[in-house]
Design an enzyme around this catalytic site. Structure first.
Site, short mmCIF file in Angstrom:
data_model
loop_
_atom_site.label_atom_id
_atom_site.label_comp_id
_atom_site.label_asym_id
_atom_site.label_seq_id
_atom_site.Cartn_x
_atom_site.Cartn_y
_atom_site.Cartn_z
N ASP A 69 -47.87 9.57 32.61
CA ASP A 69 -46.46 9.97 32.50
C ASP A 69 -46.05 9.77 31.03
O ASP A 69 -45.86 8.64 30.57
CB ASP A 69 -45.59 9.10 33.42
CG ASP A 69 -44.12 9.51 33.36
OD1 ASP A 69 -43.72 10.20 32.39
OD2 ASP A 69 -43.38 9.12 34.28
N ASN A 96 -46.77 20.53 25.16
CA ASN A 96 -46.12 21.48 26.07
C ASN A 96 -45.28 20.80 27.15
O ASN A 96 -44.27 21.36 27.57
CB ASN A 96 -47.20 22.36 26.72
CG ASN A 96 -46.70 23.07 27.95
OD1 ASN A 96 -45.98 24.07 27.86
ND2 ASN A 96 -47.02 22.54 29.13
N TYR A 161 -31.37 19.10 27.48
CA TYR A 161 -32.58 19.93 27.37
C TYR A 161 -32.52 20.76 26.08
O TYR A 161 -33.47 20.75 25.29
CB TYR A 161 -32.71 20.84 28.60
CG TYR A 161 -33.89 21.79 28.50
CD1 TYR A 161 -35.17 21.35 28.74
CD2 TYR A 161 -33.69 23.14 28.17
CE1 TYR A 161 -36.25 22.21 28.64
CE2 TYR A 161 -34.76 24.01 28.08
CZ TYR A 161 -36.04 23.54 28.31
OH TYR A 161 -37.10 24.40 28.20
N1 LIG Z 1 -40.37 28.05 32.22
C1 LIG Z 1 -39.45 28.43 31.33
O1 LIG Z 1 -38.61 29.31 31.60
C2 LIG Z 1 -39.44 27.80 29.97
C3 LIG Z 1 -38.62 28.38 28.98
C4 LIG Z 1 -38.59 27.82 27.72
C5 LIG Z 1 -39.36 26.71 27.43
N2 LIG Z 1 -40.14 26.15 28.40
C6 LIG Z 1 -40.91 24.97 28.04
O2 LIG Z 1 -42.28 25.18 28.31
C7 LIG Z 1 -42.90 23.94 28.67
C8 LIG Z 1 -43.62 24.11 29.99
O3 LIG Z 1 -42.66 24.51 30.96
P1 LIG Z 1 -43.09 25.04 32.41
O4 LIG Z 1 -41.99 25.93 32.86
O5 LIG Z 1 -44.47 25.52 32.39
O6 LIG Z 1 -42.97 23.66 33.23
P2 LIG Z 1 -43.54 23.29 34.69
O7 LIG Z 1 -43.94 24.49 35.42
O8 LIG Z 1 -42.52 22.38 35.29
O9 LIG Z 1 -44.85 22.41 34.33
C9 LIG Z 1 -44.66 21.21 33.65
C10 LIG Z 1 -45.99 20.56 33.38
O10 LIG Z 1 -45.73 19.31 32.70
C11 LIG Z 1 -46.22 18.22 33.47
N3 LIG Z 1 -45.28 17.10 33.30
C12 LIG Z 1 -43.99 17.04 33.71
N4 LIG Z 1 -43.47 15.84 33.41
C13 LIG Z 1 -44.45 15.14 32.79
C14 LIG Z 1 -44.52 13.83 32.26
N5 LIG Z 1 -43.48 12.98 32.33
N6 LIG Z 1 -45.68 13.42 31.68
C15 LIG Z 1 -46.75 14.26 31.63
N7 LIG Z 1 -46.74 15.51 32.12
C16 LIG Z 1 -45.60 15.94 32.70
C17 LIG Z 1 -46.29 18.75 34.91
O11 LIG Z 1 -47.24 18.10 35.73
P3 LIG Z 1 -46.83 16.75 36.56
O12 LIG Z 1 -45.58 17.09 37.33
O13 LIG Z 1 -48.02 16.46 37.42
O14 LIG Z 1 -46.60 15.70 35.54
C18 LIG Z 1 -46.75 20.19 34.65
O15 LIG Z 1 -48.13 20.22 34.39
C19 LIG Z 1 -41.79 22.89 28.71
O16 LIG Z 1 -41.75 22.19 27.49
C20 LIG Z 1 -40.54 23.74 28.87
O17 LIG Z 1 -39.39 23.10 28.35
C21 LIG Z 1 -40.20 26.67 29.66
#
Ligand SMILES: NC(=O)c1ccc[n+]([C@@H]2O[C@H](COP(=O)([O-])OP(=O)(O)OC[C@H]3O[C@@H](n4cnc5c(N)ncnc54)[C@H](OP(=O)(O)O)[C@@H]3O)[C@@H](O)[C@H]2O)c1
Length: 264
Positions: A69, A96, A161
Site C-alpha cells: 500500500d 501510475n 484529486y
Molecule cells: N481512469 C481515468 O479516467 C483517469 C483519468 C485521468 C488520470 N487517471 C490516473 O491514472 C492512474 C490510474 O488510474 P486507473 O483509472 O487505471 O485506476 P484503477 O483502475 O482504480 O487502478 C488503480 C491501480 O492502482 C492500485 N492502487 C490503488 N491504491 C493503491 C495503493 N494505495 N497502493 C498501491 N497501489 C494502489 C490498484 O490496485 P489495488 O487496489 O490492488 O491496490 C490498481 O492496480 C491514476 O493515477 C489516475 O489518477 C485516470
C-alpha cells in the site's frame, strides 16, 4: 538502453505502480510486449500474482510482484530496499497508482483525503527521489508520472484529486528541467476520462487504457515535459486551463464532478 530513440524498447526493468488494473495494467502489458522485465506494485497480492503470471506466460519476461500500500509511511522505502535485495536496477519508473475522491471538501473524511494525497503525490515524489540518483549515476533511465487533465483546471467536488494531479504535473515539469542533460527522461502523461475500474461513467471523448499506454511510449520517445493523452483531452486541457476564466472553468468542471458525487 536509450528510451528516447525510435528503436524498440528493450533491456531493463520497468517498475509500474498500480499495475493490476486499468491504465497501469495496460502500461505493464505494453512494456512486456517490448520485452521489458517488470516490477508490479499494488495492494491486492492475489490479483498482483495473477497479473505477473499472465505477463510471464504471454511475453516470457521476468516479473516481480510486490504487494504494497503505497499510501503508507515507509512503503516506498521498503520497495526500494526490496529492489536492492533483488539486485534490480529500474530503467523506467512509471508512477501510475492513484485514487480519486468525489466529494465536497466539507464532506470529506480527513483520513481518506490524507491517504489520497499520500498516494497520488507523496509516493510519487518519494519513489522518484529514491530511484532517480541511481538513474543519474548510470546516465540513463526514465520516469513517467501519470497526472490527469484534472491537473490543468480547478476540480470542485474532486478538489484534492485535482490538486494532487496539479502537484504531479508541477513536480514533473520541474524535475524535467533538473534532469536535462543527465540521460534521464522525465515526463508527465495526463489522461482524460479513461475506461477503467476507477472511472466507469460515460464521458465525452472517453479513451481506453491501451491508448494511454501508447501515449506513455510516445512520451518516453519525446522530449517535452508533459503530454496529454488524445486530441480531445489536449484541447480540453488547453481550454479549461488556459483559455477560460477560472470562474467559468470551475463552474463547468464542478457540474461534472458534482454529478459523480450524486452517483456515488
Ligand atoms: N481512469 C481515468 O479516467 C483517469 C483519468 C485521468 C488520470 N487517471 C490516473 O491514472 C492512474 C490510474 O488510474 P486507473 O483509472 O487505471 O485506476 P484503477 O483502475 O482504480 O487502478 C488503480 C491501480 O492502482 C492500485 N492502487 C490503488 N491504491 C493503491 C495503493 N494505495 N497502493 C498501491 N497501489 C494502489 C490498484 O490496485 P489495488 O487496489 O490492488 O491496490 C490498481 O492496480 C491514476 O493515477 C489516475 O489518477 C485516470
Amino acid at each position: 538502453m536509450d528510451v528516447t530513440t525510435r528503436e524498440p524498447i528493450k533491456q531493463g526493468t520497468v517498475l509500474v505502480t498500480g499495475a493490476t488494473m486499468g491504465i497501469g495494467a495496460a502500461i505493464a502489458e505494453r512494456m512486456a510486449r517490448e520485452g521489458m522485465d517488470l516490477v508490479l506494485v499494488a495492494r491486492d497480492g492475489a490479483r498482483l500474482e495473477a497479473a505477473a503470471k499472465r505477463l510471464r506466460a504471454d511475453h516470457g519476461v521476468e516479473v516481480l510482484a510486490v504487494p504494497l500500500d503505497l499510501s503508507r509511511e515507509q512503503a516506498s522505502v521498503r520497495l526500494a530496499e526490496r529492489l536492492r535485495d533483488e539486485r534490480i536496477e529500474v530503467e523506467i519508473l512509471v508512477n501510475n497508482a492513484g485514487t480519486a475522491l468525489a466529494a465536497a471538501v466539507a464532506a470529506t473524511d480527513p483520513a481518506r483525503v490524507r491517504a489520497l494525497v499520500d498516494l497520488n503525490a507523496g509516493a510519487v515524489v518519494e519513489l522518484t527521489s529514491l530511484l532517480l540518483p541511481g538513474m543519474i549515476a548510470r546516465g540513463h533511465g526514465a520516469i513517467v508520472n501519470i497526472a490527469s487533465t484534472a491537473a490543468y483546471a480547478p476540480a470542485p467536488y474532486n478538489a484534492a484529486y485535482g490538486a494532487s494531479k496539479a502537484f504531479v504535473l508541477s513536480f514533473t515539469r520541474a524535475l524535467w528541467a533538473e534532469t536535462l542533460g543527465t540521460g534521464v527522461r522525465v515526463a508527465a502523461v495526463s489522461p482524460g476520462a479513461t475506461e477503467t475500474p476507477m472511472n466507469t461513467r460515460q464521458a465525452p471523448g472517453k479513451r481506453q487504457p491501451e491508448q494511454v499506454a501508447e501515449t506513455v511510449i510516445k512520451a518516453l520517445r519525446g522530449r517535452g515535459p508533459a503530454v496529454v493523452d488524445g486530441r480531445f483531452n489536449s484541447v480540453q486541457a488547453f481550454v479549461f486551463g488556459r483559455l477560460l476564466p477560472t470562474r467559468t472553468a470551475a463552474r463547468i468542471t464542478g457540474q461534472f464532478f458534482r454529478k459523480a458525487v450524486w452517483e456515488n
